[in-house]
Design an enzyme around this catalytic site. Structure first.
Site, PDB file in Angstrom:
ATOM      1  N   HIS A 142      87.597  -6.951  75.813  1.00 43.34           N
ATOM      2  CA  HIS A 142      88.314  -7.901  74.947  1.00 43.34           C
ATOM      3  C   HIS A 142      89.829  -7.716  75.078  1.00 43.34           C
ATOM      4  CE1 HIS A 142      84.691  -9.179  72.949  1.00 43.34           C
ATOM      5  NE2 HIS A 142      84.493  -8.066  72.276  1.00 43.34           N
ATOM      6  N   SER A 172      82.320 -16.708  62.668  1.00 44.44           N
ATOM      7  CA  SER A 172      81.371 -15.855  63.393  1.00 44.44           C
ATOM      8  C   SER A 172      81.716 -14.381  63.179  1.00 44.44           C
ATOM      9  CB  SER A 172      81.420 -16.208  64.882  1.00 44.44           C
ATOM     10  OG  SER A 172      80.477 -15.453  65.583  1.00 44.44           O
TER      11      SER A 172
HETATM   12  P1  PAP Z   1      81.082 -10.140  70.865  1.00 41.59           P
HETATM   13  O1  PAP Z   1      82.392 -10.729  71.257  1.00 41.59           O
HETATM   14  O2  PAP Z   1      81.160  -9.196  69.717  1.00 41.59           O
HETATM   15  O3  PAP Z   1      80.314  -9.559  72.007  1.00 41.59           O
HETATM   16  P2  PAP Z   1      79.901 -12.754  70.895  1.00 41.59           P
HETATM   17  O4  PAP Z   1      78.696 -12.731  71.737  1.00 41.59           O
HETATM   18  O5  PAP Z   1      81.118 -13.343  71.470  1.00 41.59           O
HETATM   19  O6  PAP Z   1      80.172 -11.311  70.304  1.00 41.59           O
HETATM   20  O7  PAP Z   1      79.652 -13.556  69.562  1.00 41.59           O
HETATM   21  C1  PAP Z   1      78.449 -13.937  69.064  1.00 41.59           C
HETATM   22  C2  PAP Z   1      78.493 -15.431  68.890  1.00 41.59           C
HETATM   23  O8  PAP Z   1      77.983 -16.033  70.083  1.00 41.59           O
HETATM   24  C3  PAP Z   1      77.586 -15.860  67.776  1.00 41.59           C
HETATM   25  O9  PAP Z   1      78.139 -17.074  67.281  1.00 41.59           O
HETATM   26  P3  PAP Z   1      77.863 -17.627  65.772  1.00 41.59           P
HETATM   27  O10 PAP Z   1      78.146 -16.496  64.848  1.00 41.59           O
HETATM   28  O11 PAP Z   1      78.793 -18.760  65.581  1.00 41.59           O
HETATM   29  O12 PAP Z   1      76.439 -18.055  65.764  1.00 41.59           O
HETATM   30  C4  PAP Z   1      76.285 -16.076  68.521  1.00 41.59           C
HETATM   31  O13 PAP Z   1      75.342 -16.854  67.836  1.00 41.59           O
HETATM   32  C5  PAP Z   1      76.802 -16.775  69.753  1.00 41.59           C
HETATM   33  N1  PAP Z   1      75.852 -16.676  70.877  1.00 41.59           N
HETATM   34  C6  PAP Z   1      75.165 -15.605  71.317  1.00 41.59           C
HETATM   35  N2  PAP Z   1      74.395 -15.927  72.354  1.00 41.59           N
HETATM   36  C7  PAP Z   1      74.579 -17.250  72.588  1.00 41.59           C
HETATM   37  C8  PAP Z   1      74.040 -18.175  73.535  1.00 41.59           C
HETATM   38  N3  PAP Z   1      73.158 -17.814  74.439  1.00 41.59           N
HETATM   39  N4  PAP Z   1      74.479 -19.460  73.466  1.00 41.59           N
HETATM   40  C9  PAP Z   1      75.384 -19.857  72.545  1.00 41.59           C
HETATM   41  N5  PAP Z   1      75.919 -19.041  71.613  1.00 41.59           N
HETATM   42  C10 PAP Z   1      75.524 -17.738  71.643  1.00 41.59           C
END
Ligand code: PAP
Length: 334
Positions: A142, A172
């Site tokens: 990040h 989120s």
């Molecule tokens: P990180 O930066 O801590 O690794 P990250 O994966 O960027 O986390 O964030 C999770 C978000 O991506 C969540 O969004 P939301 O809270 O708005 O729902 C999660 O649902 C979303 N996410 C994870 N996997 C997918 C996917 N395959 N397609 C679309 N959105 C996804």
């Protein structure tokens, strides 16, 4: 000086956290620190707010990482679709090694297959063994552009950057920390309080604006090195971006693969619906003893902010967006 690790601060990715060197301790003591969530404080390091639990890993990453021309760095602002990007790139790059039904992603969370190089590998070991990674090595981080290790910029390794509209990103992140902390929380947790901090740029790896603009401007200058993506675009036309990622990484889909529907299959395999339904992401834990894998999957939609932000919060963020991004050419669908 005695070397200590603050017990209240545990690494997100399980395992032991490396201890700080005396030199690092000195740097840390000089940094501004704010209480963020229970899980960690934020330290103002090189112009960004660095989670205290990652600082040693980040410093070691900056000092020691040697990028290879073949490396692929997946860089995101937190909560912008990192998990999704890791699954997509891993699957695109390794598509001739194994079929989707036998993909390691069926049994391993994307964050384990494509680790955060600083927050995971260098946090656990100041000299992690990176030789064993299959080529091309794929790592996540990040880190803001200005703080990347020199070797990433001086080699031909490629960067894929993904960000998201700041309204959904905020919501989120807010949900994520509530789920990580559980109900036993002493830290800041009302939406209003976190919103105030975010408006001041105080959030993990923030300010948001500097982060996105750093990569936006660099991607305009070095388009063959940095592919700049937005979550909303990936949602809207995923097939186009699956192909674009493959082209950018110099592993384009052949005509035959396109006719066979490989692009559609990869897109479907990495979709929110499919990923959330895999047993490993429903019940597993990151690195065995880390947080539950399912915290990385919540709604996966564009526009969920409408269910949380008041008109005045929206007004503030829109004003900030105009102030910070106006004239840059960078805009977000929301
Ligand atoms: P990180 O930066 O801590 O690794 P990250 O994966 O960027 O986390 O964030 C999770 C978000 O991506 C969540 O969004 P939301 O809270 O708005 O729902 C999660 O649902 C979303 N996410 C994870 N996997 C997918 C996917 N395959 N397609 C679309 N959105 C996804």
């Amino acid at each position: 000086m005695e070397k200590t690790v603050d017990d209240s601060q545990k690494p997100l990715f399980g395992g032991l956290m490396v201890e700080s060197s005396d030199q690092n301790q000195e740097i840390l003591l000089s940094l501004a620190r704010v209480k963020y969530w229970d899980h960690y404080d934020l330290l103002q390091y090189q112009g960004f707010w660095c989670p205290s639990v990652f600082i040693h890993g980040i410093i070691a990453f900056q000092k020691h990482f040697q990028a290879l021309d073949s490396d692929i760095m997946l860089i995101t602002f937190p909560k912008s679709g990192t998990t999704w990007l890791k699954a997509l790139v891993y699957t695109i790059v390794n598509r001739t090694r194994h079929g989707l039904e036998s993909s390691p992603l069926v049994t391993i969370n994307p964050h384990e297959l494509v680790p955060f190089i600083d927050a995971h590998l260098y946090v656990q070991n100041q000299s992690p063994d990176l030789e064993g990674f299959p080529t091309p090595r794929i790592f996540g981080t990040h880190m803001p552009y200005a703080s990347l290790p020199h070797s990433i910029l001086n080699t031909n390794c490629r960067i894929i950057y993904l960000c998201r509209n700041p309204l959904d990103q905020f919501i989120s992140e807010w949900h994520f920390f509530h789920r990580v902390q559980g109900t036993q929380t002493k830290g800041i947790h009302s939406l209003d309080e976190v919103f105030e901090m975010i408006c001041q740029g105080i959030q993990s790896f923030g300010p948001f604006w500097e982060h996105v603009l750093g990569y936006w401007e660099a991607s305009l200058e070095y388009p063959n090195k940095i592919l700049f993506l937005k979550y909303e675009d990936l949602k809207e036309d995923n097939l186009f971006y699956v192909k674009k990622i493959a082209d950018f990484l110099r592993c384009p889909f052949s005509k035959e693969e396109e006719i066979q529907g490989v692009v559609e299959e990869i897109s479907k395999f990495c979709s929110f619906e499919n990923m959330t339904n895999l047993e490993v992401n429903k019940s597993g834990r990151l690195m065995g003893n880390g947080p539950e894998n399912n915290i990385y999957f919540r709604k996966g939609e564009v526009g969920d902010w409408k269910n949380y932000l008041t008109p005045s919060m929206l007004g503030c963020l829109e004003k900030l967006m105009e102030e910070k991004l106006g004239g840059s050419g960078l805009t977000f669908k929301k």
